[in-house]
Design an enzyme around this catalytic site. Structure first.
Site, PDB file in Angstrom:
ATOM      1  N   CYS A 134     -31.216 -18.361  -1.027  1.00 53.23           N
ATOM      2  CA  CYS A 134     -30.408 -18.151  -2.228  1.00 53.23           C
ATOM      3  C   CYS A 134     -30.031 -19.510  -2.792  1.00 53.23           C
ATOM      4  O   CYS A 134     -29.639 -20.399  -2.032  1.00 53.23           O
ATOM      5  CB  CYS A 134     -29.146 -17.370  -1.843  1.00 53.23           C
ATOM      6  SG  CYS A 134     -28.032 -17.061  -3.225  1.00 53.23           S
ATOM      7  N   LEU A 135     -30.149 -19.671  -4.113  1.00 53.51           N
ATOM      8  CA  LEU A 135     -29.798 -20.960  -4.717  1.00 53.51           C
ATOM      9  C   LEU A 135     -28.316 -21.270  -4.529  1.00 53.51           C
ATOM     10  O   LEU A 135     -27.927 -22.438  -4.590  1.00 53.51           O
ATOM     11  CB  LEU A 135     -30.155 -20.966  -6.211  1.00 53.51           C
ATOM     12  CG  LEU A 135     -31.653 -20.832  -6.530  1.00 53.51           C
ATOM     13  CD1 LEU A 135     -31.879 -20.887  -8.038  1.00 53.51           C
ATOM     14  CD2 LEU A 135     -32.473 -21.905  -5.826  1.00 53.51           C
TER      15      LEU A 135
ATOM     16  N   HIS B 279     -25.420  -9.930  -5.922  1.00 49.93           N
ATOM     17  CA  HIS B 279     -24.634 -10.940  -6.652  1.00 49.93           C
ATOM     18  C   HIS B 279     -23.725 -10.282  -7.693  1.00 49.93           C
ATOM     19  O   HIS B 279     -22.592 -10.708  -7.895  1.00 49.93           O
ATOM     20  CB  HIS B 279     -25.556 -11.928  -7.376  1.00 49.93           C
ATOM     21  CG  HIS B 279     -26.114 -13.005  -6.498  1.00 49.93           C
ATOM     22  ND1 HIS B 279     -25.305 -13.906  -5.826  1.00 49.93           N
ATOM     23  CD2 HIS B 279     -27.388 -13.329  -6.172  1.00 49.93           C
ATOM     24  CE1 HIS B 279     -26.076 -14.747  -5.140  1.00 49.93           C
ATOM     25  NE2 HIS B 279     -27.338 -14.412  -5.325  1.00 49.93           N
TER      26      HIS B 279
ATOM     27  N   GLN C 251     -24.132 -16.730 -10.967  1.00 51.42           N
ATOM     28  CA  GLN C 251     -24.452 -17.958 -10.235  1.00 51.42           C
ATOM     29  C   GLN C 251     -24.325 -19.204 -11.111  1.00 51.42           C
ATOM     30  O   GLN C 251     -24.227 -20.314 -10.587  1.00 51.42           O
ATOM     31  CB  GLN C 251     -25.866 -17.886  -9.642  1.00 51.42           C
ATOM     32  CG  GLN C 251     -25.988 -16.858  -8.509  1.00 51.42           C
ATOM     33  CD  GLN C 251     -27.397 -16.825  -7.952  1.00 51.42           C
ATOM     34  OE1 GLN C 251     -28.252 -16.120  -8.466  1.00 51.42           O
ATOM     35  NE2 GLN C 251     -27.644 -17.592  -6.912  1.00 51.42           N
TER      36      GLN C 251
ATOM     37  N   GLY D 208     -35.283 -15.908  -8.550  1.00 54.40           N
ATOM     38  CA  GLY D 208     -34.364 -14.952  -9.148  1.00 54.40           C
ATOM     39  C   GLY D 208     -32.997 -15.604  -9.314  1.00 54.40           C
ATOM     40  O   GLY D 208     -32.639 -16.502  -8.546  1.00 54.40           O
TER      41      GLY D 208
ATOM     42  N   HIS E 104     -31.350  -8.267  -3.656  1.00 56.28           N
ATOM     43  CA  HIS E 104     -30.590  -9.505  -3.429  1.00 56.28           C
ATOM     44  C   HIS E 104     -29.771  -9.856  -4.681  1.00 56.28           C
ATOM     45  O   HIS E 104     -28.578 -10.171  -4.586  1.00 56.28           O
ATOM     46  CB  HIS E 104     -31.576 -10.628  -3.080  1.00 56.28           C
ATOM     47  CG  HIS E 104     -30.963 -11.987  -2.945  1.00 56.28           C
ATOM     48  ND1 HIS E 104     -30.932 -12.677  -1.737  1.00 56.28           N
ATOM     49  CD2 HIS E 104     -30.359 -12.803  -3.857  1.00 56.28           C
ATOM     50  CE1 HIS E 104     -30.322 -13.843  -1.941  1.00 56.28           C
ATOM     51  NE2 HIS E 104     -29.969 -13.948  -3.211  1.00 56.28           N
ATOM     52  N   GLU E 105     -30.416  -9.787  -5.848  1.00 56.37           N
ATOM     53  CA  GLU E 105     -29.714 -10.145  -7.089  1.00 56.37           C
ATOM     54  C   GLU E 105     -28.630  -9.124  -7.442  1.00 56.37           C
ATOM     55  O   GLU E 105     -27.563  -9.490  -7.946  1.00 56.37           O
ATOM     56  CB  GLU E 105     -30.707 -10.283  -8.252  1.00 56.37           C
ATOM     57  CG  GLU E 105     -31.783 -11.349  -8.071  1.00 56.37           C
ATOM     58  CD  GLU E 105     -31.248 -12.724  -7.714  1.00 56.37           C
ATOM     59  OE1 GLU E 105     -30.121 -13.057  -8.112  1.00 56.37           O
ATOM     60  OE2 GLU E 105     -31.960 -13.460  -7.012  1.00 56.37           O
TER      61      GLU E 105
END
Ligand code: ZN
Length: 175
Positions: free
Chosen positions: A95-96, A141, A51, A46, A137-138
């Site tokens: 997380c990236l 962001h 990001q 995701g 989670h997204e």
């Protein structure tokens, strides 16, 4: 096809609140394609637009993480969550933007997401399991939040130390 670098904590742009997407044009389609490319390049499932430095209410997801099956590619534009389940489940998240750090976060195990697709049409879906974890989670962001914000200060500091080390190693590998 453009792989764009994923910003890592504590980059200040990751703390920005994302703005609604208002034009469903070719620029949006290019951004979505870049997001999938950038996500697959880092083996993520995701990614939120912020990001890669674009604070827009736009999320891409592919829970297979492989990019082989385009029907697994999901796009959520201007998403809104509602009706979370009372049951919370722990899930070890990564997380990236917090590379190579994983920790457990408690979230509702089911939630409803209402969103627009790339042509602006509105849809509603009930998310459960990994999908529910990932969409929540997204969505964080888009509000300028990271999963490490749920952790104790000790663990958060450990995560940020880890990121610093990973970024240093990556920069060295690029030389
Ligand atoms: Zn993330």
């Amino acid at each position: 096809m453009t792989v764009r670098p994923v910003l890592t904590a504590p980059h200040p742009v990751l703390r920005e609140v994302s703005k609604p997407v208002t034009s469903f044009d070719d620029g949006l389609k290019t951004l979505i394609a870049d997001m999938f490319d950038s996500m697959y390049a880092e083996k993520g499932i995701g990614l939120a637009a912020v990001q890669i430095g674009e604070p827009l209410q736009l999320i891409v997801m592919d829970l297979t993480g492989k990019g082989e099956d385009t029907t697994a590619q999901k796009i959520y534009i201007n998403p809104v969550l509602s009706d979370p389940s009372e049951t919370l489940i722990p899930y070890e998240e990564g997380c990236l933007s917090v590379p190579e750090y994983y920790d457990e976060v408690l979230r509702p195990d089911a939630i409803t997401v209402t969103y627009q697709d790339a042509s602006g049409t509105t849809h509603t879906e009930r998310a459960t399991g990994l999908f529910a974890v990932c969409i929540q989670h997204e969505m964080d962001h888009l509000a300028g939040k990271l999963f490490i914000d749920y952790l104790s200060k000790l663990r958060r500091d450990r995560a940020l130390d880890r990121v610093k080390k990973v970024v240093r190693e990556r920069n060295r590998a690029d030389d």
